[in-house]
Design a protein around this motif. Structure first.
Motif, short mmCIF file in Angstrom:
data_model
loop_
_atom_site.label_atom_id
_atom_site.label_comp_id
_atom_site.label_asym_id
_atom_site.label_seq_id
_atom_site.Cartn_x
_atom_site.Cartn_y
_atom_site.Cartn_z
N PRO A 67 0.81 -1.23 0.00
CA PRO A 67 0.00 0.00 0.00
C PRO A 67 0.84 1.27 0.00
CG PRO A 67 0.14 -0.89 2.21
CD PRO A 67 0.86 -1.86 1.33
N TRP A 68 0.33 2.30 -0.65
CA TRP A 68 0.93 3.62 -0.58
C TRP A 68 0.67 4.22 0.81
CZ3 TRP A 68 1.43 7.42 -5.11
CH2 TRP A 68 1.79 6.76 -6.29
N PRO A 69 1.48 5.22 1.21
CA PRO A 69 1.26 5.87 2.51
C PRO A 69 0.26 7.01 2.44
CG PRO A 69 3.25 6.73 1.54
CD PRO A 69 2.72 5.70 0.57
N VAL A 70 -0.74 6.88 1.56
CA VAL A 70 -1.77 7.90 1.37
C VAL A 70 -3.12 7.21 1.35
CG1 VAL A 70 -0.21 9.37 0.02
CG2 VAL A 70 -1.71 7.76 -1.17
N ARG A 71 -4.18 8.00 1.50
CA ARG A 71 -5.53 7.48 1.37
C ARG A 71 -6.26 8.18 0.24
NH1 ARG A 71 -6.15 7.09 7.84
NH2 ARG A 71 -5.93 4.84 8.07
N ARG A 72 -7.33 7.56 -0.21
CA ARG A 72 -8.01 7.99 -1.42
C ARG A 72 -8.43 9.47 -1.44
NH1 ARG A 72 -12.57 4.28 -4.20
NH2 ARG A 72 -13.46 4.31 -2.12
N PRO A 73 -8.86 10.06 -0.33
CA PRO A 73 -9.26 11.47 -0.42
C PRO A 73 -8.14 12.42 -0.83
CG PRO A 73 -10.19 10.45 1.53
CD PRO A 73 -9.21 9.47 0.98
N ASP A 74 -6.86 12.02 -0.57
CA ASP A 74 -5.74 12.91 -0.91
C ASP A 74 -4.51 12.05 -1.17
OD1 ASP A 74 -3.75 14.77 -1.16
OD2 ASP A 74 -4.18 15.83 0.71
N VAL A 75 -4.30 11.70 -2.44
CA VAL A 75 -3.22 10.76 -2.78
C VAL A 75 -1.88 11.45 -2.99
CG1 VAL A 75 -4.79 9.06 -3.77
CG2 VAL A 75 -3.81 10.85 -5.23
N ASP A 76 -1.80 12.76 -2.75
CA ASP A 76 -0.55 13.48 -2.93
C ASP A 76 0.10 13.91 -1.61
OD1 ASP A 76 -0.43 13.45 -5.78
OD2 ASP A 76 -2.04 14.94 -5.81
N HIS A 77 -0.55 13.60 -0.49
CA HIS A 77 -0.01 13.98 0.81
C HIS A 77 -0.05 12.78 1.75
CE1 HIS A 77 -1.10 17.91 -0.94
NE2 HIS A 77 -0.02 18.31 -0.33
N PRO A 78 1.09 12.20 2.06
CA PRO A 78 1.13 11.01 2.91
C PRO A 78 0.58 11.27 4.31
CG PRO A 78 3.21 11.30 1.74
CD PRO A 78 2.42 12.56 1.53
N ASP A 79 -0.04 10.24 4.86
CA ASP A 79 -0.45 10.29 6.27
C ASP A 79 0.34 9.27 7.09
OD1 ASP A 79 -1.57 7.86 5.53
OD2 ASP A 79 -3.53 8.26 6.44
N GLU A 80 1.41 8.73 6.49
CA GLU A 80 2.26 7.75 7.16
C GLU A 80 3.72 8.04 6.84
OE1 GLU A 80 -0.19 3.58 7.55
OE2 GLU A 80 1.30 3.73 5.95
N LEU A 81 4.55 8.04 7.87
CA LEU A 81 6.00 7.98 7.71
C LEU A 81 6.40 6.54 7.98
CD1 LEU A 81 8.89 9.33 7.53
CD2 LEU A 81 8.76 9.44 10.03
N ARG A 82 7.22 5.97 7.10
CA ARG A 82 7.64 4.58 7.25
C ARG A 82 9.15 4.50 7.37
NH1 ARG A 82 3.72 2.29 2.36
NH2 ARG A 82 1.75 2.59 3.47
N LEU A 83 9.60 3.96 8.47
CA LEU A 83 11.03 3.77 8.73
C LEU A 83 11.36 2.30 8.51
CD1 LEU A 83 11.11 5.93 11.95
CD2 LEU A 83 12.02 6.58 9.72
N ASP A 84 12.18 2.05 7.50
CA ASP A 84 12.53 0.70 7.09
C ASP A 84 13.93 0.39 7.61
OD1 ASP A 84 13.00 -1.71 5.86
OD2 ASP A 84 12.80 -0.98 3.81
N LEU A 85 14.02 -0.49 8.60
CA LEU A 85 15.30 -0.91 9.18
C LEU A 85 15.73 -2.18 8.45
CD1 LEU A 85 14.10 1.07 11.25
CD2 LEU A 85 14.98 -0.40 13.07
N ASP A 86 16.70 -2.02 7.55
CA ASP A 86 17.07 -3.07 6.61
C ASP A 86 18.45 -3.64 6.96
OD1 ASP A 86 17.41 -4.70 4.42
OD2 ASP A 86 17.55 -3.09 2.95
N PRO A 87 18.51 -4.86 7.51
CA PRO A 87 19.81 -5.45 7.86
C PRO A 87 20.67 -5.71 6.62
CG PRO A 87 18.02 -6.58 9.01
CD PRO A 87 17.39 -5.71 7.96
N GLN A 88 21.91 -5.26 6.68
CA GLN A 88 22.86 -5.50 5.60
C GLN A 88 23.64 -6.79 5.89
OE1 GLN A 88 22.81 -3.14 2.79
NE2 GLN A 88 20.93 -3.12 4.01
N PRO A 89 24.34 -7.32 4.89
CA PRO A 89 25.10 -8.56 5.11
C PRO A 89 25.99 -8.47 6.35
CG PRO A 89 25.09 -8.01 2.78
CD PRO A 89 24.44 -6.85 3.48
#
Length: 360
Positions: free
Chosen positions: A137-159
Motif C-alpha cells: 500500500p501507498w502511505p496515502v488514502r483515497r481522499p488525498d493521494v498526494d499527501h502522505p499520512d504515514e511515515l515509514r522507517l525501514d530498518l534493513d539489515p545488511q550482510p
C-alpha cells in the motif's frame, strides 16, 4: 486431468469464488505444512478487519505469484522482465468485480494509473484468488493521494547483520520517538528487517516525508554506530540501513499482515514494542500462527487515534549535517541530489556542484 472444483471463501459477508483451491502455493517446511491457494484466501479473510485498518482506502500494488512461490523463483524487476515468476500489478486488471474499487495515482514519471483501493475485506481475498501474496500500500488514502499520512522507517539489515541487530536499533528508534513526543508502531518485515510506522498529518509532500526519514536516520546514526543512511551499498558495511527512499512517491513496503514470498509463508506482523522485544525468530509469525496472535487484539488498533506533526523530524533534517541524498535511479534528477555514481567510481572533475555530469 479433472480440475478441482472451485471453493467459496466468505469475507465480511461477501462470498468470493476461489479457483484451483488445492494448488500448493508454499511448499512444506520443518515448521509449516504445505499451504494451498485456498488457505491463503482463508488467511486474508480471517485478518480482513485488521487489513482494512492498515490498508483500507489506500492505493495498493499487488505482488502476484500466479503459480505459487517456490525457492529459486524470481520477482520481475521491470515491466520488460517477462521471464520472471512473480510481478507487481500496479494497475487494477480488467474484469475485476464491482466491489473491487480503484483510485487514480500518478507515478514519478507523471503517468497515471488506476490502482487497487481496498474498501472491504473481500477485495483482499479476490486479490489472493488472483495470485497475490503480498500487498504494497501507498502511505496515502483515497481522499488525498498526494499527501502522505504515514511515515515509514525501514530498518534493513545488511550482510553480516540480522534480526537481533534490527531489534536493537528499533529500541533506539523507540526511545528517540518518545523524546520527540511521537508514537511509532513497529512490525516485522516478514524477513530479517523491522518497519516502524508513524501516523502523521497529511500536510506534507512526499519529499518532505523523505527528508524527515533522513533526519531521523541521521540522529539514529549519531546514537548507534551500527546504523547507516549511506545510499551506496559499498559504504554501508555491516550495519542496519535506514532506507529513507521508501518514503518516495510510488515506493512501498510490504503492508501490515501481508504474506511474504519466502519459505513457510511468513507474515509482516504488527506488534507492540513489548512483543517485538520478545521475538527470537520472525519466521514464527506466519500464515498458520498469525490469526491466533491477532485474536488477542490488534497491536495497531489505536494508530489512527492521533496524527503527529513532522516538524520534530524535519528539524533534524535541517540541523544535522549531510545535505541531500540520492534518489532511486528511475527518478528524475532532483534538486541538490549528489552524483548518481558509486563513490569508488566517481571522478570529481566530471561533476559540478549540483551533482550534474560535465560533458567533455
Amino acid at each position: 486431468m479433472v480440475s478441482n472444483p472451485a471453493a467459496v471463501v466468505e469475507a465480511a459477508g461477501r462470498q468470493v469464488r476461489v479457483t484451483s483451491p488445492d494448488r500448493v502455493v508454499y511448499d512444506p517446511t520443518e515448521a509449516t505444512p504445505a499451504i494451498t491457494k485456498l488457505a491463503v484466501c482463508e488467511y486474508y479473510a480471517a485478518v480482513g478487519d485488521a487489513l482494512m485498518r492498515a490498508m483500507g482506502e489506500r492505493p495498493t500494488a499487488m505482488e502476484r505469484w500466479p503459480d505459487g512461490w517456490r525457492e529459486g523463483m524470481r520477482l520481475a524487476t521491470s515491466t520488460q522482465d517477462r521471464d520472471a515468476d512473480g510481478f507487481y500489478q500496479k494497475r487494477l486488471p480488467r474484469g475485476a468485480p464491482d466491489y473491487v474499487e480503484s483510485v487514480r495515482i500518478t507515478f514519478p514519471s507523471g503517468r497515471p494509473a488506476d490502482e487497487l483501493c481496498p474498501t472491504e475485506p473481500a477485495a483482499f481475498v479476490w486479490a489472493a484468488q488472483m495470485g497475490t501474496l503480498t500487498f504494497h500500500p501507498w502511505p496515502v488514502r483515497r481522499p488525498d493521494v498526494d499527501h502522505p499520512d504515514e511515515l515509514r522507517l525501514d530498518l534493513d539489515p545488511q550482510p553480516g547483520t540480522g534480526f537481533a541487530d534490527a531489534q536493537r536499533v528499533a529500541d533506539v528508534a523507540r526511545e528517540l520517538l518518545v523524546e520527540l513526543g511521537l508514537r511509532g508502531y513497529p512490525k516485522t518485515s516478514g524477513n530479517r528487517g523491522i518497519h516502524i510506522y508513524l501516523r502523521i498529518r497529511p500536510d506534507y509532500s512526499f519529499e518532505e516525508v523523505r527528508h524527515a526519514a533522513i533526519g531521523f536516520g541521521r540522529e539514529l546514526e549519531r546514537r548507534d554506530a551500527g546504523v547507516t543512511t549511506a545510499w551506496w551499498k559499498e559504504e554501508r558495511g555491516q550495519r542496519i540501513f535506514i532506507d529513507f527512499n521508501q518514503n518516495n512517491r510510488d515506493r512501498t513496503i510490504a503492508g501490515a499482515w501481508s504474506l511474504r514470498a519466502r519459505p513457510g509463508a511468513p507474515v509482516s506482523t504488527p506488534m507492540t514494542w513489548e512483543q517485538l522485544a520478545e521475538v527470537r525468530d520472525p519466521r514464527d509469525f506466519n500464515l498458520t500462527s498469525v490469526p491466533d496472535f491477532l485474536s488477542d487484539g490488534d497491536p495497531w488498533a489505536e494508530m489512527d487515534d492521533e496524527a503527529f506533526s513532522l516538524e520534530p523530524l524535519l528539524n533534524l533534517w535541517e540541523t544535522l549535517p549531510g545535505g541531500e541524498l540520492n534518489f532511486p535511479p528511475d527518478y528524475p534528477k532532483m534538486p541538490g541530489e549528489p552524483p548518481r555514481v558509486q563513490p569508488s567510481k566517481k571522478v570529481a572533475a566530471h561533476w559540478d556542484d549540483q551533482g550534474n555530469r560535465i560533458e567533455k
